[in-house]
Design a protein around this motif. Structure first.
Motif, short mmCIF file in Angstrom:
data_model
loop_
_atom_site.label_atom_id
_atom_site.label_comp_id
_atom_site.label_asym_id
_atom_site.label_seq_id
_atom_site.Cartn_x
_atom_site.Cartn_y
_atom_site.Cartn_z
N THR A 60 36.63 39.34 39.91
CA THR A 60 36.13 40.57 39.31
C THR A 60 36.94 41.77 39.80
N GLY A 61 36.53 42.94 39.37
CA GLY A 61 37.15 44.18 39.83
C GLY A 61 36.07 45.25 39.90
N ARG A 62 36.47 46.47 40.12
CA ARG A 62 35.50 47.56 40.18
C ARG A 62 34.71 47.62 38.87
N ASN A 63 33.49 48.05 38.94
CA ASN A 63 32.63 48.23 37.75
C ASN A 63 32.31 46.94 37.00
N LYS A 64 32.40 45.81 37.68
CA LYS A 64 32.09 44.55 37.01
C LYS A 64 30.83 43.91 37.59
N HIS A 65 30.09 44.67 38.39
CA HIS A 65 28.96 44.05 39.10
C HIS A 65 27.88 43.54 38.14
N ARG A 107 37.08 39.68 44.50
CA ARG A 107 37.62 40.82 43.77
C ARG A 107 39.15 40.86 43.79
N GLN A 109 41.68 43.42 43.99
CA GLN A 109 41.56 44.83 44.38
C GLN A 109 42.53 45.74 43.62
#
Ligand code: G1P
Length: 298
Positions: A60-65, A107, A109
Motif C-alpha cells: 500500500t501507500g499513503r491514503n490507502k488505509h 507500504r 514509501q
C-alpha cells in the motif's frame, strides 16, 4: 513429475496514485472504486482465492488505509445488522472477510515503480514462489480464471509464468511485450521482454496482462534493478534479467479482461458485470437499449 513448491501467497501492489480517476481518487483509492456492488480489489482477490491462494499481501501507500479497513471486521455495522436481523447482509460480509492472519500489509514509501513495489513484499513472501496480481485488471472468464489457469500450468512446469494476451500492434507501446519462443502446453517459452517499447519496435503482439507467478530469486534482482521506462524501477526489466538463469513461460489467457486503470475499461467492466448481475441485469439491459436508441432510460 517433479513436485513444485506450492504458490500460497499473492502480492497486490495497491500503492498507485490513480491520477486517471481524479478527482475521485483524492479521497478513494482507485482499487476501492465500485463495479456494481464490489470494489475492484475484491474481484482481483476473488480470482486469487479461486486459484487456491492462502495469504494476501497488499503493498500500500499513503491514503490507502481504507483497503485495510475493508478486509477487516466492521464491528458497529455488524452489530447494527444483527440488531435489525439483516441476515443476508451479515452472511455476505462474513463471506468476504479473509481468515484471521491471512492478510498482510506493507507500504511502498516512495513511488519508484512496479519493480520496487514488488520488492517491498520480499520479507513477507520469504523463500517461496508467489503470485502477483495487478489490481487495475479485472479478469472474467466463463471457464477457469486467469490465475487458476496459470497455477494449473505451474503444477506441470514450475518456474516463472507470465500471463499474456494479443493486442493490436499500435497498442504495444502501452504494455510490457514478450518475445515468443517454443510452444509449451497452453503457452510458450518467453525469449525476451521489453517494457513499453517505442512504436514499431515491439518483439511481438503479446502483452503482459498483469498476472504473474514468480520465483523469489526475482527479489535479489529487483534490489539492484536500475530505472527503466518512465524513469521507474520496472518489474519487466527485473524478470528479463531473471531469464538469464531461470525459465520464464507465457500463459495465453483467453478470457475477458477489463482494464479498470482507464475510464473506458472501468465503464466496460461496469456494463458487462451489471448486465449479468441478477439484481440489475434486466433493468440495466432495458436502460442501455433505451439510451443507445435515443429513447432515454427505460
Ligand atoms: C504494468 C506492467 C506492464 C503490463 C501492464 C499491464 O504497466 O509494467 O508490463 O503490461 O502493467 O497492465 P502499467 O500499467 O503499470 O504502466
Amino acid at each position: 513429475m517433479a513436485e513444485h513448491k506450492k504458490v500460497r501467497k499473492a502480492v497486490f501492489p495497491v500503492a498507485g496514485l490513480g491520477t486517471r480517476f481524479l478527482p475521485a481518487t483524492k479521497a478513494v483509492p482507485k482499487e476501492m472504486l465500485t463495479v456494481v456492488d464490489k470494489p475492484i480489489i475484491q474481484y482481483v482477490v476473488d480470482e486469487a482465492l479461486e486459484a487456491g491462494i492462502e495469504h494476501f499481501v497488499f503493498v500500500t501507500g499513503r491514503n490507502k488505509h481504507i483497503i485495510e479497513d475493508y478486509f477487516d471486521i466492521h464491528f458497529e455495522l455488524e452489530q447494527t445488522l444483527r440488531e435489525r436481523s439483516k441476515n443476508a447482509e451479515i452472511t455476505l460480509l462474513a463471506g468476504q472477510l479473509p481468515k484471521a492472519g491471512t492478510v498482510s500489509f506493507t507500504r511502498q514509501q516512495e513511488p519508484l515503480g512496479l519493480g520496487h513495489a514488488v520488492w517491498c513484499a520480499r520479507e513477507i513472501i520469504g523463500d517461496e514462489p508467489f503470485a502477483l496480481l495487478l489490481p487495475d485488471m479485472i479478469m472474467k472468464s466463463e471457464a477457469k480464471g486467469c490465475m487458476k489457469g496459470m497455477i494449473d500450468l505451474y503444477a506441470q512446469s514450475g518456474g516463472n509464468i507470465i500471463a499474456v494476451e494479443e493486442c493490436a500492434p499500435d497498442q504495444a507501446h502501452k504494455y510490457g511485450i514478450v518475445g515468443v519462443g517454443d510452444a509449451i502446453g497452453d503457452g510458450f517459452r518467453i525469449t525476451g521482454m521489453v517494457e513499453k517499447p517505442a512504436k514499431g519496435t515491439a518483439p511481438s503482439n503479446f502483452f503482459i496482462n498483469g498476472r504473474y507467478i514468480l520465483q523469489p530469486e526475482v527479489f535479489k534482482i529487483l534490489e539492484t534493478q536500475e530505472r527503466g521506462a518512465g524513469n521507474e524501477i520496472q518489474l519487466t526489466d527485473g524478470i528479463a534479467a531473471l531469464m538469464r538463469d531461470e525459465r520464464v513461460l507465457a500463459y495465453r489467457y483467453a478470457g475477458q479482461r477489463y482494464d479498470c486503470g482507464s475510464k473506458l475499461g472501468y465503464l466496460q467492466a461496469t456494463a458487462a458485470i451489471g448486465l449479468k448481475h441478477p439484481e440489475t441485469a434486466e433493468g440495466f439491459r432495458a436502460s442501455l437499449a433505451g439510451l443507445l436508441e435515443g429513447r432515454g432510460l427505460a
